[in-house]
Design an enzyme around this catalytic site. Structure first.
Site, PDB file in Angstrom:
ATOM      1  N   GLU A  93      63.760  25.464 -37.579  1.00  0.00           N
ATOM      2  CA  GLU A  93      62.814  25.746 -36.490  1.00  0.00           C
ATOM      3  C   GLU A  93      61.526  24.948 -36.701  1.00  0.00           C
ATOM      4  OE1 GLU A  93      62.711  27.433 -33.411  1.00  0.00           O
ATOM      5  OE2 GLU A  93      60.814  26.353 -33.479  1.00  0.00           O
TER       6      GLU A  93
ATOM      7  N   GLY B 202      62.007  32.349 -32.704  1.00  0.00           N
ATOM      8  CA  GLY B 202      62.240  33.116 -31.474  1.00  0.00           C
ATOM      9  C   GLY B 202      62.207  32.233 -30.233  1.00  0.00           C
ATOM     10  N   GLY B 203      61.608  31.043 -30.364  1.00  0.00           N
ATOM     11  CA  GLY B 203      61.633  30.095 -29.239  1.00  0.00           C
ATOM     12  C   GLY B 203      60.766  30.521 -28.073  1.00  0.00           C
TER      13      GLY B 203
ATOM     14  N   CYS C  91      61.352  32.130 -25.114  1.00  0.00           N
ATOM     15  CA  CYS C  91      61.444  33.434 -24.456  1.00  0.00           C
ATOM     16  C   CYS C  91      60.503  34.427 -25.121  1.00  0.00           C
ATOM     17  CB  CYS C  91      62.890  33.929 -24.511  1.00  0.00           C
ATOM     18  SG  CYS C  91      63.097  35.579 -23.849  1.00  0.00           S
TER      19      CYS C  91
ATOM     20  N   HIS D 264      71.001  59.851  -5.463  1.00  0.00           N
ATOM     21  CA  HIS D 264      69.936  59.951  -4.452  1.00  0.00           C
ATOM     22  C   HIS D 264      68.731  60.636  -5.078  1.00  0.00           C
ATOM     23  CE1 HIS D 264      67.921  60.554  -0.641  1.00  0.00           C
ATOM     24  NE2 HIS D 264      67.651  61.796  -1.061  1.00  0.00           N
TER      25      HIS D 264
HETATM   26  C1  FAD Z   1      56.558  31.152 -18.643  1.00  0.00           C
HETATM   27  C2  FAD Z   1      58.040  31.349 -18.774  1.00  0.00           C
HETATM   28  C3  FAD Z   1      58.605  32.521 -18.341  1.00  0.00           C
HETATM   29  C4  FAD Z   1      59.968  32.719 -18.459  1.00  0.00           C
HETATM   30  N1  FAD Z   1      60.499  33.885 -18.027  1.00  0.00           N
HETATM   31  C5  FAD Z   1      61.831  34.082 -18.117  1.00  0.00           C
HETATM   32  C6  FAD Z   1      62.409  35.303 -17.709  1.00  0.00           C
HETATM   33  O1  FAD Z   1      61.718  36.212 -17.256  1.00  0.00           O
HETATM   34  N2  FAD Z   1      63.744  35.470 -17.843  1.00  0.00           N
HETATM   35  C7  FAD Z   1      64.538  34.477 -18.356  1.00  0.00           C
HETATM   36  O2  FAD Z   1      65.749  34.679 -18.471  1.00  0.00           O
HETATM   37  N3  FAD Z   1      64.018  33.309 -18.759  1.00  0.00           N
HETATM   38  C8  FAD Z   1      62.691  33.087 -18.670  1.00  0.00           C
HETATM   39  N4  FAD Z   1      62.156  31.914 -19.106  1.00  0.00           N
HETATM   40  C9  FAD Z   1      63.057  30.886 -19.647  1.00  0.00           C
HETATM   41  C10 FAD Z   1      63.460  31.216 -21.083  1.00  0.00           C
HETATM   42  O3  FAD Z   1      62.306  31.318 -21.886  1.00  0.00           O
HETATM   43  C11 FAD Z   1      64.407  30.170 -21.639  1.00  0.00           C
HETATM   44  O4  FAD Z   1      65.434  29.945 -20.731  1.00  0.00           O
HETATM   45  C12 FAD Z   1      64.978  30.718 -22.941  1.00  0.00           C
HETATM   46  O5  FAD Z   1      63.957  30.808 -23.904  1.00  0.00           O
HETATM   47  C13 FAD Z   1      66.131  29.910 -23.491  1.00  0.00           C
HETATM   48  O6  FAD Z   1      65.650  28.843 -24.170  1.00  0.00           O
HETATM   49  P1  FAD Z   1      66.478  28.131 -25.296  1.00  0.00           P
HETATM   50  O7  FAD Z   1      67.140  29.095 -26.215  1.00  0.00           O
HETATM   51  O8  FAD Z   1      67.306  27.114 -24.674  1.00  0.00           O
HETATM   52  O9  FAD Z   1      65.316  27.401 -26.098  1.00  0.00           O
HETATM   53  P2  FAD Z   1      63.919  27.919 -26.578  1.00  0.00           P
HETATM   54  O10 FAD Z   1      63.747  29.384 -26.446  1.00  0.00           O
HETATM   55  O11 FAD Z   1      62.914  27.046 -25.951  1.00  0.00           O
HETATM   56  O12 FAD Z   1      63.987  27.618 -28.142  1.00  0.00           O
HETATM   57  C14 FAD Z   1      64.075  26.322 -28.624  1.00  0.00           C
HETATM   58  C15 FAD Z   1      63.493  26.287 -30.008  1.00  0.00           C
HETATM   59  O13 FAD Z   1      63.831  25.041 -30.594  1.00  0.00           O
HETATM   60  C16 FAD Z   1      62.715  24.557 -31.329  1.00  0.00           C
HETATM   61  N5  FAD Z   1      62.843  23.105 -31.450  1.00  0.00           N
HETATM   62  C17 FAD Z   1      62.724  22.177 -30.459  1.00  0.00           C
HETATM   63  N6  FAD Z   1      62.948  20.947 -30.958  1.00  0.00           N
HETATM   64  C18 FAD Z   1      63.234  21.115 -32.266  1.00  0.00           C
HETATM   65  C19 FAD Z   1      63.558  20.220 -33.318  1.00  0.00           C
HETATM   66  N7  FAD Z   1      63.682  18.909 -33.126  1.00  0.00           N
HETATM   67  N8  FAD Z   1      63.765  20.741 -34.552  1.00  0.00           N
HETATM   68  C20 FAD Z   1      63.682  22.072 -34.783  1.00  0.00           C
HETATM   69  N9  FAD Z   1      63.384  22.960 -33.826  1.00  0.00           N
HETATM   70  C21 FAD Z   1      63.167  22.482 -32.586  1.00  0.00           C
HETATM   71  C22 FAD Z   1      61.516  25.003 -30.510  1.00  0.00           C
HETATM   72  O14 FAD Z   1      60.357  25.058 -31.326  1.00  0.00           O
HETATM   73  C23 FAD Z   1      61.973  26.371 -30.003  1.00  0.00           C
HETATM   74  O15 FAD Z   1      61.561  27.389 -30.878  1.00  0.00           O
HETATM   75  C24 FAD Z   1      60.789  31.696 -19.029  1.00  0.00           C
HETATM   76  C25 FAD Z   1      60.214  30.513 -19.486  1.00  0.00           C
HETATM   77  C26 FAD Z   1      58.855  30.336 -19.370  1.00  0.00           C
HETATM   78  C27 FAD Z   1      58.256  29.053 -19.884  1.00  0.00           C
END
Ligand code: FAD
Length: 456
Positions: free
Chosen positions: A33, A38-39, A41, A438
Site C-alpha cells: 500500500e 483501506g483505499g 472508499c 406496512h
Molecule cells: C468522494 C467519493 C465518494 C464515493 N462514494 C461511493 C459510494 O457511496 N459508494 C460506492 O460504492 N463507491 C463510492 N465511491 C467509489 C469507491 O470509493 C471506489 O469505487 C472504491 O474505493 C473501490 O476502489 P478500488 O478498490 O478500486 O481502489 P481504491 O479504494 O482507490 O484503493 C486503491 C489503493 O491502491 C493504492 N495504490 C495506488 N497505486 C499504488 C501503487 N503503485 N502501489 C501501491 N499502492 C497503490 C492507493 O493508495 C489506494 O489505497 C466514492 C468515491 C469517491 C472519490
C-alpha cells in the site's frame, strides 16, 4: 528477493474480500500500500462522505422544526465535531484493517509504492517481490481537467475537500456527476453558497432525463445554483478569492468563490505501475484490460476494482474479488453476470439497478414502464419527505424486471430489493404477490407495477 504465493497491490475494498478467503489457505500473502490502508472508499470516498451526508441531513431536518412541530431557531453548526465524527469513523476503519493484516501471521503488509519490473516481479522501496498470483487493486485518482488557469490556483479535489477546516463562503463545484452533486448538497446544507458548473446539458448525465431533472429541481430548491451546458474557460486567483469564467448559451459569465472543487472524472492509477515492463495491457483510457474472470493479459495476474474499468464502486470492487476467488477456488461468477446497481447519496437518495429507460428503449425490447411519485406514498408523506419518484421497467415478453430508478426516501435501500429480483429472475407478476410491511415506502413497489404501460 522475497516470494509470496499471493501478492496484492493496493488495499481497496477488494483486498479485504481477497484476504478473507486467501488467509485460511495458510499460504504466504504480501499486501502493498502506497498511502492509507483501506483505499479510497474508507479514507476519501464512501465512508467520510456518508458521515457528512448524515450530519448535513440531521442539520437540515432540525431546521425544518416548524414543519414537524418544534421550534429550532438559532441552530448553529459545529463543523469541528462534524469533522471529528468523520475522522474517527474513517480512521477507525483504516486502522482496523491495518491491524487485521499486521496481526495475521501469513500476511505481510508492505508500505510503499509498487511498480513492475517483470510480469510477476514487483519493486517496492528497492526490494523485489515475486508471487505465483498477483492482484492489482490500485484504484483511480481524481482527474485534473485541462482548464486554463486551474494549475495556478489552490483547487480542491474530493479528497482535499475533506481536509477543509471551515465551511467555504462560496463553493464552486466543477462537475455535475454523483461526487459533485453529493458534496454540493452537503456543503449547501452546512451553510455555504454553492454553484455547480456542468459541461453536459444534463446534471447527472448517466441518468434518464426525468430522474436528473428531479434531482436538479430538489437541490436547486435548497438554493444551489446550477449551470448546465457550461464550459469553464478560465480560472484566476485574485487576492482573496478565485474567479471562474464560464461560457453558457454563447454568453460569458464570471463566478467568484473562495473554494473550487473539481469533480470531473477519475483517472486509473495504472500509470504508476510501469506496466511497460510486463505483458499487461491497458485500454486507451488507461484501464487494465481483463477477461470475464478479472484476469489481465498475463496469466495469474488479476486486476480488480476501479482500475479495470468495469465498475467504479465499492460493491463492484468487492464483487470483482469474489469473481477472482470463484476462478481460483469454486463458484462460477463472472463479470458478464453482474447487474449494475448504484446509489447517489443525496437527500433524498437515488438507487438505480439494471437498465435506464434510455438503455431499455435502445435494447429494442418491448418495454413496460410504471411510475409513482413519492407524494403518493403514505409513508413518505408521514415522514414529510415526498421529493422524487419511482420508475420500474419490465420486459413485456418475459415479465422480468429490466431496471428500476428509486429516487426518494429509502431509495438507496429499496434498490437492493430490485437487484435481488433481477438477480433471481423473479417475474414482476410473482413479485406482485408478495406481502410487505406496512407502512413502508417499499410496500408500494409491487403496487406501483399495477400502473405498467407500454413505452411507445
Ligand atoms: C468522494 C467519493 C465518494 C464515493 N462514494 C461511493 C459510494 O457511496 N459508494 C460506492 O460504492 N463507491 C463510492 N465511491 C467509489 C469507491 O470509493 C471506489 O469505487 C472504491 O474505493 C473501490 O476502489 P478500488 O478498490 O478500486 O481502489 P481504491 O479504494 O482507490 O484503493 C486503491 C489503493 O491502491 C493504492 N495504490 C495506488 N497505486 C499504488 C501503487 N503503485 N502501489 C501501491 N499502492 C497503490 C492507493 O493508495 C489506494 O489505497 C466514492 C468515491 C469517491 C472519490
Amino acid at each position: 528477493m522475497t516470494h509470496f504465493a499471493h501478492l496484492i497491490i493496493g488495499t481497496g475494498q477488494a483486498t479485504g474480500t481477497l484476504l478473507g478467503k486467501l488467509i485460511p489457505t495458510n499460504e504466504t500473502i504480501g499486501v502493498i500500500e502506497a498511502d492509507k490502508v483501506g483505499g479510497s472508499c474508507v479514507n476519501y470516498g464512501c465512508t467520510p462522505t456518508k458521515t457528512l451526508v448524515a450530519s448535513a441531513k440531521a442539520f437540515y431536518q432540525a431546521k425544518r422544526g416548524d414543519f414537524y412541530g418544534f421550534h429550532s431557531e438559532n441552530l448553529t453548526l459545529d463543523f469541528s465535531t462534524v469533522r471529528d465524527r468523520m475522522n474517527s469513523i474513517r480512521n477507525g476503519s483504516s486502522n482496523g484493517l491495518a491491524s487485521w493484516m499486521n496481526n495475521t501471521p501469513n500476511v505481510t503488509l508492505i508500505m510503499g509504492k509498487a511498480s513492475f519490473t517483470g510480469d510477476k516481479k514487483i519493486k517496492v522501496n528497492d526490494q523485489t517481490y515475486t508471487a505465483d498470483n498477483i492482484y492489482i487493486n490500485i484504484g483511480t485518482r481524481p482527474s485534473a481537467p485541462p482548464i486554463p488557469g486551474l494549475d495556478t490556483v489552490n483547487w480542491l479535489d474530493s479528497a482535499r475537500l475533506l481536509d477543509l477546516e471551515n465551511i467555504p463562503e462560496h463553493l464552486i463545484v466543477i462537475g455535475g456527476g454523483y461526487i459533485g452533486v453529493e458534496f454540493a448538497q452537503v456543503y449547501r446544507r452546512f451553510g455555504a453558497r454553492v454553484s455547480i458548473i456542468q459541461r453536459n446539458s444534463q446534471l447527472m448525465p448517466r441518468e434518464d432525463k426525468d430522474v436528473a431533472d428531479a434531482i436538479k429541481e430538489f437541490i436547486e430548491n435548497e438554493g444551489i445554483t446550477i449551470y448546465c451546458g457550461a464550459n469553464t474557460t478560465n480560472i484566476i486567483q485574485k487576492s482573496d478569492h478565485k474567479e471562474v469564467e464560464i461560457e453558457i448559451n454563447g454568453a460569458s459569465k464570471t463566478l467568484s468563490g473562495d473554494q473550487i472543487l473539481v469533480a470531473a472524472g477519475r483517472t486509473p492509477n495504472s500509470d504508476t505501475l510501469n506496466l511497460e515492463n510486463t505483458g499487461i495491457k491497458t485500454n486507451t483510457r488507461g484501464f487494465i484490460e481483463v477477461d470475464t474472470y478479472c484476469q489481465t493479459t498475463v496469466e495469474g495476474v488479476f486486476a480488480v476494482g476501479d482500475v479495470n474499468g468495469h465498475g467504479g464502486f465499492t460493491h463492484t470492487a468487492v464483487n470483482d474479488a469474489e469473481i477472482v476467488l470463484d476462478r481460483l477456488f469454486e463458484g462460477g461468477r463472472t463479470l458478464g453476470d453482474r447487474n449494475m446497481v448504484y446509489g447517489l447519496f443525496t437527500d433524498p437518495p437515488l438507487g438505480r439497478v439494471g437498465l435506464t429507460e434510455k438503455e431499455a428503449i435502445k435494447s429494442g425490447k418491448k418495454v413496460l414502464k410504471a411510475i409513482k411519485p413519492m407524494s403518493k406514498i403514505s409513508r413518505a408523506k408521514e415522514m414529510g419527505e415526498t421529493n422524487g419518484f419511482v420508475k420500474i421497467l419490465v420486459d413485456a415478453e418475459t415479465d422480468l424486471i429490466l431496471g428500476a430508478s428509486i429516487l426518494g426516501v429509502g431509495g438507496d435501500e429499496i434498490i437492493n430489493m430490485f437487484a435481488t429480483l433481477i438477480h433471481s429472475n423473479i417475474t414482476y407478476k410473482e413479485y406482485r404477490k408478495v406481502v410487505l410491511v406496512h407502512p413502508t415506502v417499499s410496500e408500494l413497489m409491487p403496487w406501483t407495477l399495477d400502473g405498467l404501460q407500454e413505452i411507445k
